[in-house]
Motif scaffolding. Structure first.
Motif, short mmCIF file in Angstrom:
data_model
loop_
_atom_site.label_atom_id
_atom_site.label_comp_id
_atom_site.label_asym_id
_atom_site.label_seq_id
_atom_site.Cartn_x
_atom_site.Cartn_y
_atom_site.Cartn_z
N ALA A 192 2.78 4.49 1.47
CA ALA A 192 3.53 4.57 2.73
C ALA A 192 2.66 5.10 3.87
O ALA A 192 1.82 5.99 3.68
CB ALA A 192 4.75 5.45 2.55
N ASP A 193 2.91 4.54 5.06
CA ASP A 193 2.21 5.01 6.26
C ASP A 193 2.94 6.23 6.84
O ASP A 193 3.86 6.77 6.23
CB ASP A 193 2.08 3.88 7.29
CG ASP A 193 3.43 3.39 7.82
OD1 ASP A 193 4.47 4.04 7.58
OD2 ASP A 193 3.45 2.34 8.49
N ALA A 194 2.56 6.64 8.04
CA ALA A 194 3.15 7.84 8.65
C ALA A 194 4.63 7.68 8.95
O ALA A 194 5.35 8.68 9.11
CB ALA A 194 2.39 8.18 9.93
N ASN A 195 5.11 6.43 9.01
CA ASN A 195 6.53 6.17 9.26
C ASN A 195 7.32 5.98 7.97
O ASN A 195 8.50 5.63 8.02
CB ASN A 195 6.68 4.94 10.14
CG ASN A 195 6.11 5.15 11.54
OD1 ASN A 195 6.30 6.20 12.14
ND2 ASN A 195 5.39 4.14 12.04
N THR A 203 0.56 -2.82 10.29
CA THR A 203 0.84 -1.48 10.79
C THR A 203 2.25 -1.43 11.37
O THR A 203 2.81 -2.47 11.76
CB THR A 203 -0.16 -1.06 11.88
OG1 THR A 203 -0.10 -2.01 12.97
CG2 THR A 203 -1.58 -1.02 11.33
N SER A 204 2.82 -0.22 11.46
CA SER A 204 4.18 -0.07 11.99
C SER A 204 4.21 0.94 13.11
O SER A 204 3.33 1.80 13.22
CB SER A 204 5.14 0.35 10.87
OG SER A 204 4.95 1.72 10.53
N ARG A 205 5.23 0.84 13.94
CA ARG A 205 5.52 1.88 14.93
C ARG A 205 7.03 1.95 15.12
O ARG A 205 7.75 0.96 14.90
CB ARG A 205 4.83 1.61 16.27
CG ARG A 205 5.35 0.41 17.04
CD ARG A 205 4.88 0.44 18.50
NE ARG A 205 5.17 -0.82 19.19
CZ ARG A 205 5.21 -0.95 20.51
NH1 ARG A 205 4.99 0.10 21.30
NH2 ARG A 205 5.47 -2.13 21.07
N TYR A 261 12.14 -0.38 14.20
CA TYR A 261 10.70 -0.45 13.98
C TYR A 261 10.11 -1.77 14.47
O TYR A 261 10.80 -2.79 14.59
CB TYR A 261 10.38 -0.35 12.48
CG TYR A 261 10.85 0.90 11.79
CD1 TYR A 261 10.05 2.03 11.71
CD2 TYR A 261 12.09 0.92 11.14
CE1 TYR A 261 10.48 3.17 11.03
CE2 TYR A 261 12.52 2.06 10.46
CZ TYR A 261 11.71 3.18 10.41
OH TYR A 261 12.13 4.29 9.73
N LEU A 281 0.83 -1.19 0.00
CA LEU A 281 0.00 0.00 0.00
C LEU A 281 0.88 1.26 0.00
O LEU A 281 2.09 1.17 0.20
CB LEU A 281 -0.90 0.00 1.24
CG LEU A 281 -1.86 -1.19 1.38
CD1 LEU A 281 -2.61 -1.08 2.70
CD2 LEU A 281 -2.83 -1.23 0.21
N GLN A 290 5.94 1.21 3.33
CA GLN A 290 4.89 0.58 2.53
C GLN A 290 4.70 -0.84 3.03
O GLN A 290 5.66 -1.62 3.08
CB GLN A 290 5.26 0.59 1.06
CG GLN A 290 5.24 1.96 0.42
CD GLN A 290 5.47 1.88 -1.08
OE1 GLN A 290 6.58 2.09 -1.55
NE2 GLN A 290 4.42 1.56 -1.83
#
Length: 388
Positions: A45-48, A57-59, A380, A43, A51
């Motif tokens: 890229a997320d806030a971090n 989800t990532s943190r 991460y 998808l 992709q």
């Protein structure tokens, strides 16, 4: 004839066998090829800046030079090799620091709900700690990637000083993987003409004494039987260990190493290969080679650290390339699992799963800054519906 066609013919002509081990019983007749991954397309890229496939989800759990959230511990620069360990109702992620003289390793302890409980140092004042590997008895082997480098055995829960394991050989160490069935530890060497070794301890579970052996095979062999020969002088001085046995097979820059159910997988960055050593049949095969993928279609380049799952999937991190972690499935499909954007001057390191397989950890060694000192490193965590 075009280079990829020549190499493909050479490999298949050499009789590349199906990979052994229960994890790869549906193995393919040849090296992994690009195809649809089990999680689908990536998808945006997320806030971090990562992709990921749908459902993941990532943190960020740590940044070099900053306190690990909820703790007073400053996370080390240049995070590299890592692994996870069960600890009470939670788990621990251990990470090396690939910097000169002060390298060492640190740990982050997680509570059962995934919150960070503590962070602390488990190894200090060692030199360019690159990769390593976990042991079945719950310790972390941290390896120095320098000439005459050493292996240090560390205790992820802390409270015990690390111990130097020089009987495991003095060379440019990269990664380690334990084989509890044959009671040996496989070791890679990050030299352009490096070797693949195994340490045979006198007593399994005690790495203070034993023999170092080197894998031997014809120089041009990519598939076929191999033998092991004792290295005469494990201290590697004045003659380096890789040059002591004439029959030793040399590899183009040994990197990650992962053992599972009779097979030891290891990577070589100089030729973008993932090798499969069949420990039961004592033979070597190729699992992946980017030169055997149609031109322009290779999804995996800059192969580096490697890990796997109980279900047989391999996860291979890139040093460079387009900053991906690729999955290689047991049926021989290679596809991107995640991609980091805006970090082209970094490398992905330390891939590891939590003990229950629900969380996945890795680092970007230099992060968005690309600083060669690794001061911009980021570690991460990814959660999602992983196959187990």
């Amino acid at each position: 004839m075009e280079r990829r066609t020549v190499l493909r013919a050479a490999v298949l002509g050499a009789g590349t066998a199906a990979f052994s081990g229960a994890l790869w019983q549906q193995a393919f007749a040849g090296v992994a090829q690009p195809g649809p991954g089990p999680y689908g397309a990536l998808l945006p890229a997320d806030a971090n800046g990562i992709q990921l496939p749908v459902g993941f989800t990532s943190r960020v759990i740590a940044r070099s030079g900053q306190r690990v959230p909820g703790t007073g511990h400053l996370w080390h620069p240049a995070p590299d090799g890592g692994a996870c360990f069960a600890a009470g109702s939670g788990w621990i992620y251990v990470s090396n620091s690939e910097i000169p003289l002060f390298g060492g390793a640190s740990a982050v302890r997680f509570a059962a709900d995934g919150s960070i409980a503590s962070a602390y140092r488990i190894l200090s004042n060692t030199n360019v700690n690159c990769a390593g590997g976990p042991t079945p008895w719950g310790t972390w082997l941290s390896c120095e990637e320098v000439p005459l480098g050493r292996v240090f055995e560390t205790w992820p829960e802390g409270g015990r000083a690390a111990e130097e394991r020089t009987r495991m050989g003095r060379f440019t160490h990269e990664a380690a993987a334990c084989d509890p069935q044959r009671q040996v530890v496989y070791l890679t060497e990050d030299e352009s003409d490096g070797c693949f070794y195994r340490f045979v301890p006198d007593t399994w579970g005690d790495l203070s004494s034993g023999r170092v052996q080197v894998l031997c095979a014809p120089a041009d062999q990519v598939a076929g039987p191999v033998t092991w020969v004792d290295v005469p002088d494990r201290d590697g001085f004045p003659v380096a260990t890789r040059h002591q046995v004439d029959a030793a097979k040399h590899f183009a820059g040994g990197e990650g190493c992962w053992y599972a159910d009779g097979t030891c997988w290891f990577t070589t960055k100089g030729d973008n290969r993932v090798w499969a050593y069949d420990a039961v049949g004592q033979r070597l095969d190729l699992a992946y080679d980017d030169s055997l993928v149609p031109d322009g279609a290779a999804p995996l380049t800059g192969v580096d650290n490697i890990t796997g799952t109980a279900g047989g999937d391999l996860y291979v991190a890139e040093d460079g390339g387009n900053m991906e972690i690729n999955i290689i499935t047991p049926d021989g499909v290679v596809a991107p699992f995640l991609r980091l954007l805006g970090q082209s001057s970094s490398e992905i390191t330390g891939p590891a799963f939590s003990p229950d397989g629900s969380r996945f950890y890795f680092s970007s060694q230099r992060g968005t800054s690309g600083n060669v000192a690794g001061t911009g490193g980021i570690t991460y965590e990814v959660t999602g519906p992983f196959r187990r």
